[in-house]
Design an enzyme around this catalytic site. Structure first.
Site, PDB file in Angstrom:
ATOM      1  CG  ASN A  62      24.079  56.354 -45.254  1.00 58.50           C
ATOM      2  OD1 ASN A  62      23.298  57.134 -44.762  1.00 58.50           O
ATOM      3  ND2 ASN A  62      23.711  55.545 -46.233  1.00 58.50           N
TER       4      ASN A  62
ATOM      5  NE  ARG B 258      52.823  75.459 -83.884  1.00 55.57           N
ATOM      6  CZ  ARG B 258      51.960  75.973 -84.759  1.00 55.57           C
ATOM      7  NH1 ARG B 258      51.369  77.125 -84.515  1.00 55.57           N
ATOM      8  NH2 ARG B 258      51.674  75.321 -85.869  1.00 55.57           N
TER       9      ARG B 258
ATOM     10  CE1 TYR C 127      15.781  56.855 -43.213  1.00 53.79           C
ATOM     11  CE2 TYR C 127      18.050  57.631 -43.015  1.00 53.79           C
ATOM     12  CZ  TYR C 127      17.089  56.890 -43.676  1.00 53.79           C
ATOM     13  OH  TYR C 127      17.440  56.172 -44.790  1.00 53.79           O
TER      14      TYR C 127
ATOM     15  CD  GLU D 222      17.801  56.040 -51.298  1.00 52.49           C
ATOM     16  OE1 GLU D 222      18.335  55.336 -52.175  1.00 52.49           O
ATOM     17  OE2 GLU D 222      17.751  55.719 -50.099  1.00 52.49           O
TER      18      GLU D 222
ATOM     19  CG  HIS E  25      21.490  47.969 -47.904  1.00 54.11           C
ATOM     20  ND1 HIS E  25      20.391  47.442 -47.313  1.00 54.11           N
ATOM     21  CD2 HIS E  25      21.206  49.283 -48.143  1.00 54.11           C
ATOM     22  CE1 HIS E  25      19.462  48.380 -47.170  1.00 54.11           C
ATOM     23  NE2 HIS E  25      19.922  49.502 -47.683  1.00 54.11           N
TER      24      HIS E  25
ATOM     25  CG  PHE F 111      24.073  60.047 -48.169  1.00 52.89           C
ATOM     26  CD1 PHE F 111      23.393  60.405 -49.314  1.00 52.89           C
ATOM     27  CD2 PHE F 111      23.355  59.968 -46.991  1.00 52.89           C
ATOM     28  CE1 PHE F 111      22.043  60.666 -49.309  1.00 52.89           C
ATOM     29  CE2 PHE F 111      21.999  60.241 -46.959  1.00 52.89           C
ATOM     30  CZ  PHE F 111      21.338  60.590 -48.128  1.00 52.89           C
TER      31      PHE F 111
ATOM     32  CE1 TYR G 123      48.537  74.469 -84.700  1.00 50.43           C
ATOM     33  CE2 TYR G 123      46.316  73.738 -84.202  1.00 50.43           C
ATOM     34  CZ  TYR G 123      47.171  74.645 -84.788  1.00 50.43           C
ATOM     35  OH  TYR G 123      46.661  75.732 -85.445  1.00 50.43           O
TER      36      TYR G 123
END
Length: 499
Positions: free
Chosen positions: A199, A284, A57, A414, A87, A330, A281
């Site tokens: 990746n 404190r 792959y 995906e 990409h 990834f 608060y």
């Protein structure tokens, strides 16, 4: 002047040592053992590529949904170029230079383990980019934080093949122009290298390192500024008594209570008997609130330390085991959750800080309304609190978790993503907001403390207030407070507190 050396190898790397590169220039080097790891893995992969009709792959197949499309060996190199170009789809703002440098460093670190299959020339060029301060132009939008940070890492990698844009000597230019200036040739990518480069979780991780480092510094400031406010508001020290915190025993709470006790130990104001029985608060419960953030920060730092010492591309190559395995390292879910958690924890530092600012300007405990002489004629510190409140409200919106979202991609291959990149960029924005709110409290608390004269606080607090006063003087009457507020931010950024 020769820069100090930062050696990248397979040894465990502390987040603090990586964070040191944000503000100090280093020269990167890769040790001989790590170089051999890279060469060994590449040699193994080259032998595997000689096998016919065996699909690996992303090595001799398409990507994502196109995983079953076999690529002829004659087209393997073109496949890498196509991957990087197709990409590189980032949009939005440019990633800050400091984070781009972290991305380069972390990508090199991941590759030198020898499980990614890149050639040594590729690693060397990444080192050269870092050392020559040639920073790829990367964009904040485009990553789903699951197939790795595909879009931002593509922009990070484009300069290797002579494409994209870079900043060289702080000037933006096409990569080809920078290569010509340096007489460099583009790297000829081999099989799997494109995927190894894009990746990974280096975009999320770089933001995470930056955010954790800044958060740790802001937590120190929050404790000190809170101590200034504590004395300025004439608070009683009883809630800081160690007996109270020992019976709850959260580490962060115990630590923060101890720090406040130390800051106030020699304060004449703190030692003075107070009329009130209890304080609000926001005073404190400082140890409980700041301490919870400290504990969260410790968890987040551990998470990112593990990540930066990991291999997160796919597939992974194991020469000694004669294996090439496709998995999902990834996927950014651990980082997405940690970044969301960090955002929530840090937002609370700003939340409680704004409440202390509000109390200080409210005209209580003998302090003048809005901390100014002649209130009415002068508005004094009325509007800085507005600004702090607006920023705190913005932070609440930024705290909406990114990690609970997922949008399917790659034709449903995906089908679950982390959205960790969105968690990273909004955490970055939120932490910068926290800095502004703390700066406003510092400005307000320093002004308030002046109204306690001739009484004095502790030596540590008086020294800080004096140093701050050299930058921002006591406010006698109305002036443009934006300038003071920005100077207060500058003070937090440049004044170094001891650990």
């Amino acid at each position: 002047m020769k820069l100090p050396l930062f050696t990248v190898n397979t040894d465990w790397m502390l987040l603090s040592s990586v964070a040191a590169t944000i503000h100090q220039a280093f020269e990167l080097s890769v040790d001989e053992k790590s170089q051999q790891n890279v060469i060994k893995c590449r040699t193994f992969l080259n032998k595997k590529m000689q096998q016919h009709n065996v699909l690996f792959y992303g090595i001799n197949t398409g990507f994502g949904y196109l995983q079953n499309v076999q690529i002829d060996n004659s087209q393997i190199e073109q496949l890498q170029y196509n991957l990087l170009m197709s990409h590189a789809c980032g949009m939005g703002n440019e990633v800050p230079d400091a984070i781009v440098k972290l991305m380069l460093l972390l990508k090199i670190k991941s590759l030198v383990y020898g499980h990614s299959g890149v050639q040594w020339a590729t690693v060397q060029r990444l080192v050269d980019l870092y050392n020559n301060n040639i920073l790829p132009v990367v964009y904040t939008q485009g990553s789903l934080g699951a197939s790795g940070d595909l879009a931002p890492l593509s922009h990070l990698s484009l300069p290797l093949i002579g494409l994209g844009k870079v900043k060289y000597n702080n000037t933006a230019m096409p990569t080809q122009q920078a290569l010509q200036m340096l007489n460099w040739q583009p790297v000829a990518l081999q099989s799997k290298e494109g995927l190894a480069l894009i990746n990974g979780t280096q975009f999320m991780s770089a933001y995470g390192i930056y955010c954790v480092a800044k958060a740790k510094n802001l937590l120190k400031w929050a404790n000190l500024i809170a101590a200034i406010s504590f004395d300025a508001f004439y608070c009683t020290t009883e809630p800081l008594n160690k007996l109270i915190h020992e019976i709850r025993a959260h580490k962060g709470q115990v630590y923060c209570a101890r720090v406040l006790r130390e800051y106030l130990a020699d304060s004449t104001i703190a030692q003075k008997k107070k009329q009130q029985v209890q304080d609000p608060y926001s005073f404190r419960c400082i140890p409980q609130v700041h301490g919870a953030t400290a504990d969260t920060l410790h968890f987040v730092e551990e998470t990112f330390t593990r990540e930066i010492n990991s291999v997160t591309d796919n597939p992974n190559i194991f020469p000694d085991e004669d294996a090439i395995l496709s998995g999902g390292n990834f996927h950014g879910q651990p980082l997405a959750l940690a970044l969301d958690f960090l955002s929530i924890a840090m937002s609370e530092l700003a939340n409680i800080s704004e409440r202390r600012t509000y109390q200080l300007i409210s005209g209580h405990r003998g302090l003048p309304l809005f901390l100014v002489k002649d209130p009415g004629l002068n508005s004094g510190f009325m509007i800085p609190q507005y600004t702090a409140a607006g920023i705190v409200s913005e932070n609440k919106q930024l705290c909406t978790p990114a990690s609970v979202d997922s949008i399917s991609s790659s034709n449903n291959q995906e089908d679950h993503v982390s959205m960790g990149a969105n968690a990273a960029t909004k955490c970055f924005q939120l932490i910068n907001n926290v800095e502004k709110v703390l700066a406003i409290e510092l400005l307000t608390a320093s002004q308030a403390l002046h109204f306690r004269r001739p009484e004095t606080s502790s030596e540590v607090i008086e020294n800080i207030v004096t140093e701050f006063g050299k930058l921002v003087s006591f406010n006698e009457k109305d002036r443009v407070l934006h300038d003071d507020m920005m100077l207060a931010v500058q003070f937090l950024q440049t004044h170094v507190l001891p650990d």
